[in-house]
Enzyme design. Structure first.
Site, PDB file in Angstrom:
ATOM      1  CG  ASP A  88      -0.019  -0.004   2.683  1.00  0.00           C
ATOM      2  OD1 ASP A  88       0.557  -0.599   2.711  1.00  0.00           O
ATOM      3  OD2 ASP A  88      -0.471   0.807   3.456  1.00  0.00           O
ATOM      4  CD  GLU A 183       4.346   0.496   7.046  1.00  0.00           C
ATOM      5  OE1 GLU A 183       5.360   0.421   7.745  1.00  0.00           O
ATOM      6  OE2 GLU A 183       3.962   1.185   6.332  1.00  0.00           O
TER       7      GLU A 183
HETATM    8 ZN    ZN Z   1       6.780   2.041   4.144  1.00  0.00          ZN
END
Ligand code: ZN
Length: 419
Positions: A88, A183
């Protein structure tokens, strides 16, 4: 044995240029897993590329994780190493319609981004560019982030797998490949199946400068201070009303200004940081994040906020407060200190490649901090990404190639040292 393979000049870069054009922005306000379905678009491409290479167990699960294994080609009993990167990109800056540009043979000039000429990369703002003379710099076009955080890591792990398959003379144990969603919104390992992953330890490939290797993160708590005031009709409030809003404001002005604040600290110093406030006359709430590298100091900072709260409230009869602290993540050093080989071999790999290792601590957290406490000790090595989460994000092709070789050499050294 030193490594003698040619990373074809543009192979890791070609992959990178392809991956950054796929929008994978995560969304902190979503409660689905992954937070945005489009992250799976990249996951599906990675799986099909891994399958094409012959990695037969590569798959994408319902939560958006990609798992795959490069099987051991060694007779020895080599530990199972996981290499991990996140798919992401940050919600802080648009990741849609990314148009990557390769600026070949950088000579120190200002790099103007064509879609917004106000976006200029200068060495004065990006001192790491000084070490990139002669290299090929990749940027976005001025209106989006680039997504080198962490698609540089994704491309590097993918290219390392390709090269290891191409060079069976390089011996290695089982290598687990893991690509995570979300994340950037702190949920990168929420739905990870650690038993299925079944690795002994790992390396996240999500660090900045060439040679950096990080085994230390903040320890992090969230803290909510709830203040109860005394509400009375404002027309009849003389001497009896105590507004929770004003008490909260006073508390905030009593926080230390020249220490213990993000804007006043660096290096190993921790801080307390109010990130949100809401309130009425009756009740107000302040949300803090508390950070330090040392767990005891973290508790001391929390006590300091509590003391300030208590002292502030002393002047307001009938008012009260309540404090709730929740753990967010812990310094991975607490785990990694018991496994010094993991860092030492990372350092040795870089030295063999002529890269100067830079041991660093991160003023933040990584998937690796949470993975370390889930039983997968996991430091962070460089991917070459710079100025991430913004429109001036950049990475160099040559740093990415060195990251590929570092991954391969780490796997190789673990095999050499096994028996
Ligand atoms: Zn990163």
């Amino acid at each position: 044995m030193t490594l003698k393979i040619e990373t074809q000049k543009f192979s890791v870069a070609d992959r990178f240029l392809e991956y950054v054009q796929i929008d994978t922005q995560s969304d902190p306000y979503s409660d689905t897993y992954p937070s945005t379905g489009k992250q799976k678009d990249l996951g599906r491409i990675l799986v099909s590329q891994l399958l094409e290479m012959g990695i037969s167990d590569a798959h994408l699960d319902e939560y958006g994780y990609v798992y795959a294994t490069l099987p051991s080609n060694s007779e020895k009993k080599v530990p199972v190493i996981c290499f991990c990167a996140h798919m992401d990109t940050s919600p802080d800056c648009s990741g849609s319609g990314v148009k990557p540009i390769v600026h070949q043979n950088y000579q120190g000039e200002d790099i103007v981004l064509p879609d917004d000429p106000g976006q200029v990369l200068r060495q004065s703002d990006h001192p790491d560019l000084k070490k990139q003379i002669g290299n090929d710099i990749i940027t976005a076009s001025g209106t989006t982030l680039l997504g080198a955080d962490n698609k540089a890591g994704v491309a590097e792990i993918m290219d390392a797998v390709r090269l290891l398959l191409l060079h069976p003379e390089i011996k290695h144990g089982d290598i687990r490949i893991l690509f995570t969603p979300d994340e950037e919104i702190g949920r990168g390992v929420d739905k990870l199946d650690i038993a299925k992953l079944n690795a002994d330890f790992g390396y996240t490939v999500d660090g900045e400068t060439l040679g950096s290797i990080e085994d230390e993160t903040f320890s992090a708590d969230a803290m909510t201070v709830r203040i109860k005031g005394v509400s009375v009709h404002p027309g009849f409030a003389k001497g009896s009303m105590y507004s929770a809003i004003k008490i909260a404001a006073e508390l905030l002005t009593r926080l230390p200004k020249d220490r213990l604040a993000p804007e006043a600290t660096s290096g190993k110093e921790g801080f307390v940081h109010p990130v949100a406030i809401q309130g009425t006359v009756e009740e107000a709430q302040i949300q803090f994040i508390i950070r330090d590298f040392d767990d005891q100091k973290l508790v001391a900072h929390e006590e300091e906020v509590e003391n300030i709260t208590r002292e502030t409230l002393q002047d307001y009869p009938g008012c009260s407060y309540q404090i709730v602290v929740t753990e967010q993540y812990r310094n991975m050093k607490n785990v990694l200190k018991d496994f010094p080989d993991i860092i030492d071999i990372g350092v040795e790999a870089m030295q063999r490649l002529g890269i100067e290792p830079i041991r660093r601590s991160i003023r933040g957290g990584t998937d690796g901090s949470r993975l370390s406490f889930m039983g997968l000790p996991c430091p962070n090595i460089f991917a070459g990404e710079h100025a991430f989460h913004g429109k001036q994000e950049w990475v160099s092709v040559q740093d990415m190639q060195k990251a590929v070789l570092t991954i391969i050499t780490i796997a190789q050294i673990w095999e050499e040292k096994a028996s």
